[in-house]
Design a protein around this motif. Structure first.
Motif, PDB file in Angstrom:
ATOM      1  N   LEU A   1      10.316 -41.947  10.225  1.00 33.14           N
ATOM      2  CA  LEU A   1      10.759 -40.511  10.508  1.00 33.14           C
ATOM      3  C   LEU A   1      11.833 -39.989   9.453  1.00 33.14           C
ATOM      4  O   LEU A   1      10.553 -38.584   9.198  1.00 33.14           O
ATOM      5  N   CYS A   2      12.347 -40.524   8.581  1.00 36.72           N
ATOM      6  CA  CYS A   2      12.637 -40.021   7.289  1.00 36.72           C
ATOM      7  C   CYS A   2      11.756 -39.810   6.464  1.00 36.72           C
ATOM      8  O   CYS A   2      11.999 -38.600   5.914  1.00 36.72           O
ATOM      9  N   GLY A   3      10.695 -40.597   6.466  1.00 36.62           N
ATOM     10  CA  GLY A   3       9.725 -40.046   4.907  1.00 36.62           C
ATOM     11  C   GLY A   3       8.497 -39.194   5.767  1.00 36.62           C
ATOM     12  O   GLY A   3       8.660 -38.418   4.482  1.00 36.62           O
ATOM     13  N   PHE A   4       8.343 -39.037   6.484  1.00 37.21           N
ATOM     14  CA  PHE A   4       7.937 -37.871   7.521  1.00 37.21           C
ATOM     15  C   PHE A   4       8.371 -36.591   7.047  1.00 37.21           C
ATOM     16  O   PHE A   4       7.921 -35.505   6.036  1.00 37.21           O
ATOM     17  N   MET A   5       9.550 -36.293   7.185  1.00 36.59           N
ATOM     18  CA  MET A   5      10.775 -35.430   7.042  1.00 36.59           C
ATOM     19  C   MET A   5      10.609 -35.209   5.396  1.00 36.59           C
ATOM     20  O   MET A   5      10.410 -34.387   5.379  1.00 36.59           O
TER      21      MET A   5
ATOM     22  N   SER B   1       9.855 -31.612   4.018  1.00 37.51           N
ATOM     23  CA  SER B   1      10.374 -30.893   3.307  1.00 37.51           C
ATOM     24  C   SER B   1       9.655 -30.512   1.785  1.00 37.51           C
ATOM     25  O   SER B   1       9.501 -29.551   1.287  1.00 37.51           O
ATOM     26  N   ALA B   2       8.963 -31.522   1.470  1.00 36.67           N
ATOM     27  CA  ALA B   2       8.516 -31.115   0.126  1.00 36.67           C
ATOM     28  C   ALA B   2       7.446 -30.105   0.948  1.00 36.67           C
ATOM     29  O   ALA B   2       7.148 -29.021  -0.881  1.00 36.67           O
TER      30      ALA B   2
ATOM     31  N   ALA C   1      14.931 -36.763   0.954  1.00 39.76           N
ATOM     32  CA  ALA C   1      15.304 -36.048  -0.360  1.00 39.76           C
ATOM     33  C   ALA C   1      14.307 -37.291  -1.319  1.00 39.76           C
ATOM     34  O   ALA C   1      13.956 -35.975  -2.332  1.00 39.76           O
ATOM     35  N   MET C   2      14.565 -38.009  -1.563  1.00 37.32           N
ATOM     36  CA  MET C   2      14.202 -38.688  -2.582  1.00 37.32           C
ATOM     37  C   MET C   2      11.854 -38.617  -3.061  1.00 37.32           C
ATOM     38  O   MET C   2      11.700 -38.309  -3.939  1.00 37.32           O
ATOM     39  N   LEU C   3      11.977 -38.059  -1.420  1.00 38.11           N
ATOM     40  CA  LEU C   3      10.069 -38.884  -1.523  1.00 38.11           C
ATOM     41  C   LEU C   3       9.874 -37.241  -2.068  1.00 38.11           C
ATOM     42  O   LEU C   3       9.211 -36.786  -1.534  1.00 38.11           O
ATOM     43  N   SER C   4      10.795 -36.275  -1.129  1.00 37.10           N
ATOM     44  CA  SER C   4      10.652 -34.790  -1.436  1.00 37.10           C
ATOM     45  C   SER C   4      10.520 -34.735  -3.080  1.00 37.10           C
ATOM     46  O   SER C   4       9.320 -33.858  -2.985  1.00 37.10           O
TER      47      SER C   4
ATOM     48  N   PHE D   1       3.417 -32.644  -7.462  1.00 37.13           N
ATOM     49  CA  PHE D   1       2.663 -31.413  -7.161  1.00 37.13           C
ATOM     50  C   PHE D   1       2.532 -30.463  -8.655  1.00 37.13           C
ATOM     51  O   PHE D   1       1.672 -29.248  -9.047  1.00 37.13           O
ATOM     52  N   PHE D   2       3.855 -30.984  -8.990  1.00 35.25           N
ATOM     53  CA  PHE D   2       4.288 -29.440 -10.121  1.00 35.25           C
ATOM     54  C   PHE D   2       3.755 -30.200 -11.724  1.00 35.25           C
ATOM     55  O   PHE D   2       4.317 -29.504 -12.516  1.00 35.25           O
TER      56      PHE D   2
END
Length: 129
Positions: free
Chosen positions: A17-21, A25-26, A93-96, A103-104
């Motif tokens: 779930l934290c990974g999904f979040m 967020s990203a 935050a790390m995954l985001s 992406f950028f």
């Protein structure tokens, strides 16, 4: 045996779930960035607010932000309040950051990679049942 006990003690539901979040967020950040790029510099006018509010990028960004709010109670249920918040902010935050930087087409330096590894290690230690 110690490693197996360590891995089996994780709350994988909470970590997932934290990974999904983090991914949501990203995605929201990327959509907000694209909306602001398309609509120009922010200004405190009614016209700008209407233009931004009707932008498809902005609408998707708001929906993705809503997903992060919707996921929080499930994270807290899986991990508890304090552990859930720590793991959510660490892993999310790390995954985001990884998704946004990818992406950028930006780069991390060595210290940022070390920080990411330490963040994940800390989240794994806290996420244990």
């Amino acid at each position: 045996m110690l490693a197996l006990d360590f891995v089996s003690s994780f709350s994988w539901k909470g970590m997932g779930l934290c990974g999904f979040m983090g991914v949501a967020s990203a995605g929201a950040y990327i959509c907000y960035t694209n909306a602001f790029r398309m609509e120009g510099s922010p200004s405190a006018t009614f016209d700008y607010a209407m233009k931004l509010g009707l932008s498809p990028w902005f609408i998707v960004a708001v929906l993705m932000s809503a997903l992060t709010i919707f996921a929080r109670p499930f994270i807290y249920e899986a991990l508890g309040g304090q552990r859930g918040y720590f793991v959510m902010t660490g892993v999310g935050a790390m995954l985001s950051a990884v998704v946004i930087v990818g992406f950028f087409k930006e780069k991390f330096d060595t210290y940022q990679y070390i920080g990411m590894v330490l963040c994940i290690c800390g989240a794994l230690l806290v996420a244990r049942d």
